[in-house]
Design an enzyme around this catalytic site. Structure first.
Site, PDB file in Angstrom:
ATOM      1  N   GLU A  17       0.069   2.321   5.759  1.00 39.31           N
ATOM      2  CA  GLU A  17       0.413   3.089   7.052  1.00 39.31           C
ATOM      3  C   GLU A  17      -0.083   1.951   8.474  1.00 39.31           C
ATOM      4  O   GLU A  17      -1.305   1.893   8.490  1.00 39.31           O
ATOM      5  CB  GLU A  17      -0.628   4.518   7.198  1.00 39.31           C
ATOM      6  N   HIS A  58      -8.572   6.772   4.983  1.00 36.65           N
ATOM      7  CA  HIS A  58      -7.735   6.916   6.067  1.00 36.65           C
ATOM      8  C   HIS A  58      -7.799   5.914   7.223  1.00 36.65           C
ATOM      9  O   HIS A  58      -8.862   5.813   7.546  1.00 36.65           O
ATOM     10  CB  HIS A  58      -7.391   8.417   6.404  1.00 36.65           C
TER      11      HIS A  58
HETATM   12  O1  LIG Z   1      -1.554   8.964   9.348  1.00 39.70           O
HETATM   13  C1  LIG Z   1      -0.797   9.686   8.760  1.00 39.70           C
HETATM   14  C2  LIG Z   1      -0.700  10.396   7.871  1.00 39.70           C
HETATM   15  O2  LIG Z   1      -1.901  10.375   7.144  1.00 39.70           O
HETATM   16  C3  LIG Z   1       0.743   9.604   9.698  1.00 39.70           C
HETATM   17  O3  LIG Z   1       0.571  10.344  10.689  1.00 39.70           O
HETATM   18  P1  LIG Z   1       2.047  10.649  11.782  1.00 39.70           P
HETATM   19  O4  LIG Z   1       2.907  11.350  10.543  1.00 39.70           O
HETATM   20  O5  LIG Z   1       1.687  11.714  12.570  1.00 39.70           O
HETATM   21  O6  LIG Z   1       2.472   9.162  12.168  1.00 39.70           O
END
Ligand SMILES: O=C(CO)COP(=O)(O)O
Length: 214
Positions: free
Chosen positions: A133, A85
Site C-alpha cells: 500500500e 499497517h
Molecule cells: O489503508 C488502506 C487499507 O488498509 C487503504 O485505505 P483506502 O482504501 O482508504 O485508500
C-alpha cells in the site's frame, strides 16, 4: 480475490457495514472480511461476516497493559489480523513477534508494506500474505492499480521470489470492481481497502460493485 475492508477508526457503523459485507459475500460467493476497531470485534463477528483484527501485539498472556492479545481477538471472533499497517508501523522484531502471537490461536496474517523491498522483507517472515500500500495513495480517489501498477507487479514478483506460498494483496484508493479486476491482472490475489466502503453513503452498493468482476 479476497476483499478485506479495514474500518480503521472511521465513524461508520461497524455492524451495518459487517451485515452488508456478510450479505454481499453470501449472494456473490466472494470472500469479504471486515477489520473493525478491536472493541467492535465481537459485535462484527456476531453478524457472521469474516472478521479480522487491525493489529495484534507481540505479547503472550501476562503483564502487558494496553496490548491487543492475539488470543483475545480470536475469542472475540476474529480469524485473521493485519500487521504493520502504514498507520500503525511496528519494528521488524515486533512484526515477527506479532506473527508468532497470531499463530498461537491460528489467526491468518497479512503484513503491510510500502514498496517491493519491504514486501520482500515482510514475506521472509512467513505471513499468509503481504499487502503493498503506497502511503501517498491511501485515502485517495485513484487506485494503486492505476496510479502505480508497477508497484503491484514488482511486489508480486518480489514476494514470489522470497516465498511462493505468500500471497500478495494491494491497497490504497481501491473502490470499484474495475479496481479489483485491475489488481488481479497485476498479480494480486486480494485487495485491502478502507475509505471506499467506510466513508460511503451506501456501503452495500460499493461492496456489490467491488465483487462484480470476481
Ligand atoms: O489503508 C488502506 C487499507 O488498509 C487503504 O485505505 P483506502 O482504501 O482508504 O485508500
Amino acid at each position: 480475490m479476497f476483499v478485506l475492508v479495514n474500518l480503521k477508526a472511521y465513524p461508520c457503523d461497524p455492524v451495518a457495514v459487517a451485515e452488508a459485507a456478510r450479505d454481499v459475500a453470501d449472494e456473490s460467493g466472494a470472500r469479504i472480511a471486515v477489520a473493525p476497531q478491536a472493541a467492535h470485534l465481537a459485535a462484527v463477528a456476531d453478524t457472521g461476516v469474516e472478521t479480522w483484527a487491525q493489529h495484534v501485539s507481540p505479547v503472550e498472556h501476562g503483564s502487558h497493559t494496553g496490548s491487543t492479545l492475539a488470543e483475545a481477538v480470536a475469542d472475540a471472533g476474529a480469524v485473521g489480523t493485519l500487521l504493520n499497517h502504514s498507520e500503525n508501523r511496528i519494528k521488524l522484531a515486533d512484526i515477527d513477534g506479532s506473527l508468532v502471537a497470531a499463530d498461537r490461536p491460528g489467526l491468518e496474517t497479512v503484513v503491510c508494506a510500502n514498496n517491493p523491498d519491504q514486501a520482500a522483507a515482510a514475506a521472509a517472515l512467513g505471513p499468509d500474505a503481504v499487502a503493498v500500500e503506497p502511503p501517498e495513495l491511501i485515502g485517495g480517489d485513484v487506485s494503486v492499480a492505476s496510479a502505480d501498477p508497477a508497484i503491484v507487479e514488482d511486489s508480486a514478483a518480489a514476494v514470489a521470489a522470497v516465498d511462493d506460498d505468500v500471497d500478495l494483496f494491494c491497497g490504497a484508493g481501491v473502490s470499484s470492481g474495475e479496481d479489483v479486476s485491475a489488481a488481479a491482472d497485476l498479480g494480486a490475489s486480494g485487495v485491502l481497502l478502507a475509505s471506499g466502503v467506510a466513508k460511503a453513503d451506501d456501503p452495500r452498493a460499493v461492496l456489490r460493485d467491488l465483487v462484480s468482476g470476481i
